[in-house]
Design a protein around this motif. Structure first.
Motif, PDB file in Angstrom:
ATOM      1  N   ARG A 188       2.586  -2.406  -6.249  1.00  0.00           N
ATOM      2  CA  ARG A 188       2.677  -1.174  -5.458  1.00  0.00           C
ATOM      3  C   ARG A 188       1.474  -0.296  -5.804  1.00  0.00           C
ATOM      4  NH1 ARG A 188       7.317  -1.579  -8.670  1.00  0.00           N
ATOM      5  NH2 ARG A 188       6.538   0.303  -9.689  1.00  0.00           N
ATOM      6  N   VAL A 189       0.482  -0.273  -4.901  1.00  0.00           N
ATOM      7  CA  VAL A 189      -0.782   0.387  -5.219  1.00  0.00           C
ATOM      8  C   VAL A 189      -1.022   1.571  -4.283  1.00  0.00           C
ATOM      9  CG1 VAL A 189      -3.267   0.078  -5.387  1.00  0.00           C
ATOM     10  CG2 VAL A 189      -1.741  -1.768  -6.114  1.00  0.00           C
ATOM     11  N   GLY A 190      -1.120   2.762  -4.867  1.00  0.00           N
ATOM     12  CA  GLY A 190      -1.347   3.974  -4.069  1.00  0.00           C
ATOM     13  C   GLY A 190      -2.741   4.516  -4.242  1.00  0.00           C
ATOM     14  N   SER A 191      -2.968   5.240  -5.348  1.00  0.00           N
ATOM     15  CA  SER A 191      -4.211   5.998  -5.506  1.00  0.00           C
ATOM     16  C   SER A 191      -5.479   5.128  -5.494  1.00  0.00           C
ATOM     17  CB  SER A 191      -4.147   6.844  -6.778  1.00  0.00           C
ATOM     18  OG  SER A 191      -3.706   6.083  -7.872  1.00  0.00           O
ATOM     19  N   ALA A 192      -5.408   3.913  -5.982  1.00  0.00           N
ATOM     20  CA  ALA A 192      -6.605   3.056  -5.978  1.00  0.00           C
ATOM     21  C   ALA A 192      -7.029   2.703  -4.558  1.00  0.00           C
ATOM     22  CB  ALA A 192      -6.354   1.770  -6.771  1.00  0.00           C
ATOM     23  N   LEU A 224      10.869   0.860   0.671  1.00  0.00           N
ATOM     24  CA  LEU A 224      11.301   2.097   0.013  1.00  0.00           C
ATOM     25  C   LEU A 224      11.215   1.879  -1.494  1.00  0.00           C
ATOM     26  CD1 LEU A 224      12.416   4.978   0.041  1.00  0.00           C
ATOM     27  CD2 LEU A 224      14.719   3.993   0.014  1.00  0.00           C
ATOM     28  N   ILE A 225      10.316   2.625  -2.151  1.00  0.00           N
ATOM     29  CA  ILE A 225      10.074   2.402  -3.582  1.00  0.00           C
ATOM     30  C   ILE A 225      10.585   3.555  -4.447  1.00  0.00           C
ATOM     31  CG2 ILE A 225       8.087   0.913  -3.112  1.00  0.00           C
ATOM     32  CD1 ILE A 225       6.310   3.335  -3.864  1.00  0.00           C
ATOM     33  N   GLY A 226      11.125   4.607  -3.823  1.00  0.00           N
ATOM     34  CA  GLY A 226      11.597   5.766  -4.578  1.00  0.00           C
ATOM     35  C   GLY A 226      13.113   5.842  -4.616  1.00  0.00           C
ATOM     36  N   GLU A 247       6.740   3.784   0.617  1.00  0.00           N
ATOM     37  CA  GLU A 247       6.954   5.238   0.589  1.00  0.00           C
ATOM     38  C   GLU A 247       8.064   5.515  -0.413  1.00  0.00           C
ATOM     39  OE1 GLU A 247       5.581   7.863   2.208  1.00  0.00           O
ATOM     40  OE2 GLU A 247       4.179   6.752   3.508  1.00  0.00           O
ATOM     41  N   ASN A 248       8.019   6.698  -1.059  1.00  0.00           N
ATOM     42  CA  ASN A 248       9.063   6.970  -2.052  1.00  0.00           C
ATOM     43  C   ASN A 248      10.090   7.996  -1.596  1.00  0.00           C
ATOM     44  OD1 ASN A 248       7.344   9.139  -2.326  1.00  0.00           O
ATOM     45  ND2 ASN A 248       7.722   9.348  -4.534  1.00  0.00           N
ATOM     46  N   ARG A 249       9.870   8.622  -0.438  1.00  0.00           N
ATOM     47  CA  ARG A 249      10.858   9.587   0.065  1.00  0.00           C
ATOM     48  C   ARG A 249      11.227   9.262   1.509  1.00  0.00           C
ATOM     49  NH1 ARG A 249      10.740  14.612  -2.956  1.00  0.00           N
ATOM     50  NH2 ARG A 249       9.168  14.414  -4.602  1.00  0.00           N
ATOM     51  N   LEU A 304      13.734  -8.003  -9.194  1.00  0.00           N
ATOM     52  CA  LEU A 304      13.827  -6.797 -10.026  1.00  0.00           C
ATOM     53  C   LEU A 304      12.556  -5.966  -9.869  1.00  0.00           C
ATOM     54  CD1 LEU A 304      15.263  -8.264 -13.390  1.00  0.00           C
ATOM     55  CD2 LEU A 304      16.536  -7.354 -11.410  1.00  0.00           C
ATOM     56  N   MET A 305      12.724  -4.661 -10.040  1.00  0.00           N
ATOM     57  CA  MET A 305      11.604  -3.723  -9.944  1.00  0.00           C
ATOM     58  C   MET A 305      11.618  -2.832 -11.177  1.00  0.00           C
ATOM     59  SD  MET A 305      11.099  -0.213  -9.234  1.00  0.00           S
ATOM     60  CE  MET A 305      10.386   0.928  -8.048  1.00  0.00           C
ATOM     61  N   CYS A 306      10.428  -2.418 -11.655  1.00  0.00           N
ATOM     62  CA  CYS A 306      10.398  -1.444 -12.748  1.00  0.00           C
ATOM     63  C   CYS A 306       9.167  -0.552 -12.681  1.00  0.00           C
ATOM     64  CB  CYS A 306      10.456  -2.132 -14.120  1.00  0.00           C
ATOM     65  SG  CYS A 306       8.902  -2.857 -14.677  1.00  0.00           S
ATOM     66  N   ILE A 307       9.287   0.594 -13.328  1.00  0.00           N
ATOM     67  CA  ILE A 307       8.159   1.505 -13.577  1.00  0.00           C
ATOM     68  C   ILE A 307       8.132   1.727 -15.085  1.00  0.00           C
ATOM     69  CG2 ILE A 307       7.125   3.743 -13.037  1.00  0.00           C
ATOM     70  CD1 ILE A 307       9.194   3.931 -10.697  1.00  0.00           C
ATOM     71  N   PRO A 308       7.218   1.107 -15.810  1.00  0.00           N
ATOM     72  CA  PRO A 308       7.190   1.257 -17.275  1.00  0.00           C
ATOM     73  C   PRO A 308       6.835   2.686 -17.685  1.00  0.00           C
ATOM     74  CG  PRO A 308       5.775  -0.560 -16.547  1.00  0.00           C
ATOM     75  CD  PRO A 308       6.151   0.231 -15.334  1.00  0.00           C
ATOM     76  N   ALA A 319       0.860  -1.194   0.000  1.00  0.00           N
ATOM     77  CA  ALA A 319       0.000   0.000   0.000  1.00  0.00           C
ATOM     78  C   ALA A 319       0.891   1.238   0.000  1.00  0.00           C
ATOM     79  CB  ALA A 319      -0.900  -0.014   1.227  1.00  0.00           C
ATOM     80  N   VAL A 320       0.844   1.991  -1.096  1.00  0.00           N
ATOM     81  CA  VAL A 320       1.736   3.152  -1.244  1.00  0.00           C
ATOM     82  C   VAL A 320       1.082   4.388  -0.621  1.00  0.00           C
ATOM     83  CG1 VAL A 320       2.966   4.638  -2.873  1.00  0.00           C
ATOM     84  CG2 VAL A 320       2.803   2.176  -3.307  1.00  0.00           C
ATOM     85  N   SER A 321       1.636   4.812   0.505  1.00  0.00           N
ATOM     86  CA  SER A 321       0.987   5.844   1.324  1.00  0.00           C
ATOM     87  C   SER A 321       1.642   7.213   1.203  1.00  0.00           C
ATOM     88  CB  SER A 321       0.991   5.390   2.789  1.00  0.00           C
ATOM     89  OG  SER A 321       2.278   4.910   3.170  1.00  0.00           O
ATOM     90  N   LYS A 322       2.505   7.392   0.189  1.00  0.00           N
ATOM     91  CA  LYS A 322       3.171   8.693   0.011  1.00  0.00           C
ATOM     92  C   LYS A 322       2.135   9.814  -0.083  1.00  0.00           C
ATOM     93  CE  LYS A 322       3.448   8.234  -5.015  1.00  0.00           C
ATOM     94  NZ  LYS A 322       4.242   7.674  -6.114  1.00  0.00           N
ATOM     95  N   THR A 323       2.458  10.942   0.495  1.00  0.00           N
ATOM     96  CA  THR A 323       1.614  12.148   0.597  1.00  0.00           C
ATOM     97  C   THR A 323       0.442  12.016   1.575  1.00  0.00           C
ATOM     98  OG1 THR A 323      -0.064  11.843  -1.158  1.00  0.00           O
ATOM     99  CG2 THR A 323       2.101  12.685  -1.853  1.00  0.00           C
ATOM    100  N   MET A 342       1.111  -0.938 -10.709  1.00  0.00           N
ATOM    101  CA  MET A 342       0.612   0.114  -9.832  1.00  0.00           C
ATOM    102  C   MET A 342      -0.920   0.141  -9.984  1.00  0.00           C
ATOM    103  SD  MET A 342       3.783   2.759 -10.328  1.00  0.00           S
ATOM    104  CE  MET A 342       3.032   3.921 -11.396  1.00  0.00           C
ATOM    105  N   SER A 343      -1.563   1.220  -9.523  1.00  0.00           N
ATOM    106  CA  SER A 343      -3.032   1.239  -9.515  1.00  0.00           C
ATOM    107  C   SER A 343      -3.641   0.925 -10.877  1.00  0.00           C
ATOM    108  CB  SER A 343      -3.533   2.617  -9.051  1.00  0.00           C
ATOM    109  OG  SER A 343      -3.242   2.799  -7.681  1.00  0.00           O
ATOM    110  N   ALA A 344      -3.038   1.477 -11.929  1.00  0.00           N
ATOM    111  CA  ALA A 344      -3.650   1.377 -13.254  1.00  0.00           C
ATOM    112  C   ALA A 344      -3.418   0.027 -13.934  1.00  0.00           C
ATOM    113  CB  ALA A 344      -3.113   2.496 -14.153  1.00  0.00           C
TER     114      ALA A 344
HETATM  115  C1  LIG Z   1       3.568   6.444  -6.339  1.00  0.00           C
HETATM  116  C2  LIG Z   1       4.193   5.162  -6.726  1.00  0.00           C
HETATM  117  C3  LIG Z   1       3.387   4.005  -6.898  1.00  0.00           C
HETATM  118  C4  LIG Z   1       1.889   3.989  -6.733  1.00  0.00           C
HETATM  119  O1  LIG Z   1       1.278   4.643  -7.794  1.00  0.00           O
HETATM  120  P1  LIG Z   1      -0.328   4.631  -7.974  1.00  0.00           P
HETATM  121  O2  LIG Z   1      -0.518   4.899  -9.411  1.00  0.00           O
HETATM  122  O3  LIG Z   1      -0.848   5.716  -7.084  1.00  0.00           O
HETATM  123  O4  LIG Z   1      -0.814   3.297  -7.569  1.00  0.00           O
HETATM  124  C5  LIG Z   1       4.034   2.830  -7.236  1.00  0.00           C
HETATM  125  N1  LIG Z   1       5.377   2.773  -7.414  1.00  0.00           N
HETATM  126  C6  LIG Z   1       6.163   3.861  -7.252  1.00  0.00           C
HETATM  127  C7  LIG Z   1       7.627   3.734  -7.455  1.00  0.00           C
HETATM  128  C8  LIG Z   1       5.602   5.083  -6.902  1.00  0.00           C
HETATM  129  O5  LIG Z   1       6.391   6.162  -6.760  1.00  0.00           O
END
Ligand SMILES: *Cc1c(COP(=O)(O)O)cnc(C)c1O
Length: 224
Positions: free
Chosen positions: A215-219, A84-86, A60-62, A166-170, A37-41, A199-201
């Motif tokens: 890693r799901v935040g906004s959803a 730590l995801i950031g 959290e990313n920071r 491994l981790m990625c953000i496409p 659960a991504v709780s940043k902000t 992530m959420s989408a």
């Molecule tokens: C913010 C963040 C997420 C979560 O993103 P959502 O679209 O809100 O689910 C996942 N991974 C990383 C690295 C992020 O910074």
């Protein structure tokens, strides 16, 4: 008020858990992916109902922001696992190792060295994901796909780190599926079993491609 937000968190969380289970069930023999659960902000007040609803893995990313809310939340709930995801600066390695339980953003030798030094000093040997710049985007952090195998090997043998996956953000605005498949193949080639992606989408797509951690935040928490 508190009750209303508790109920909302519970509804969101159970909806996401259902979707994770349904997606995971489509892959034979797969365990359900771990929800982070991504709780940043979001502040402690917004996070507490989600903890009450039984969620234990948070992201959290920071480092700085996390230091403002998680020490007390973790003291109250010692079984919380904080990811730590950031991006991580080497000068924050000390704080990161002290507060977090898993690192998802290991992406360069200098950081690997700094993390190892702090882990030894604090006797906290955290599992790490190597972050891959899967879309080779200039503005994104992460190691290039072609350099990943050699980097993972250096992290394990030279730096002595526990690399678990491994981790990625496409790239945004592109179909994520092919990038997730590419990360899964890369991990398979190297012999790593864990995949932090989705992530959420797109977390269901990620699960179908073999994600073990999403890693799901906004959803879950609402828009930021
Ligand atoms: C913010 C963040 C997420 C979560 O993103 P959502 O679209 O809100 O689910 C996942 N991974 C990383 C690295 C992020 O910074």
């Amino acid at each position: 008020m508190a009750q209303a937000s508790n109920d909302a968190a519970l509804t969101q969380l159970s909806g996401i858990r259902d979707r994770i289970e349904r997606a995971s069930a489509r892959i034979e023999g797969a365990r359900p992916a771990q929800l982070i659960a991504v709780s940043k902000t979001f502040d402690a007040q917004a996070i507490e109902p989600v903890i009450e609803a039984g969620q234990r893995h948070f992201g959290e990313n920071r480092v700085q922001e996390a230091m403002g809310k998680w020490p007390s939340l973790k003291a109250q709930h010692p079984d919380i696992v904080l990811h730590l995801i950031g991006p991580l600066q080497t000068n924050k390695a000390k704080e990161a190792v002290a507060l977090f339980d898993v690192i998802h953003s290991l992406d360069r030798d200098k950081l690997a060295g700094a993390l190892k030094k702090e882990m030894d000093r604090q006797d906290r040997h955290l599992p790490c994901f190597v972050q891959v710049n899967i879309g080779l985007e200039e503005q994104k952090t992460g190691i290039a796909p072609a350099e990943t195998a050699a980097f993972v090997s250096r992290c394990q043998t030279e730096h002595g780190l526990n690399v678990i996956g491994l981790m990625c953000i496409p790239p945004v605005d592109e179909a994520a599926g092919p990038y997730f498949a590419q990360l899964a193949q890369l991990a398979g080639n190297i012999g790593l079993e864990q995949l932090s992606m989705g992530m959420s989408a797109d977390f269901e797509t990620a699960i179908l491609m073999g994600a073990t951690h999403i890693r799901v935040g906004s959803a879950l928490f609402g828009s930021r």
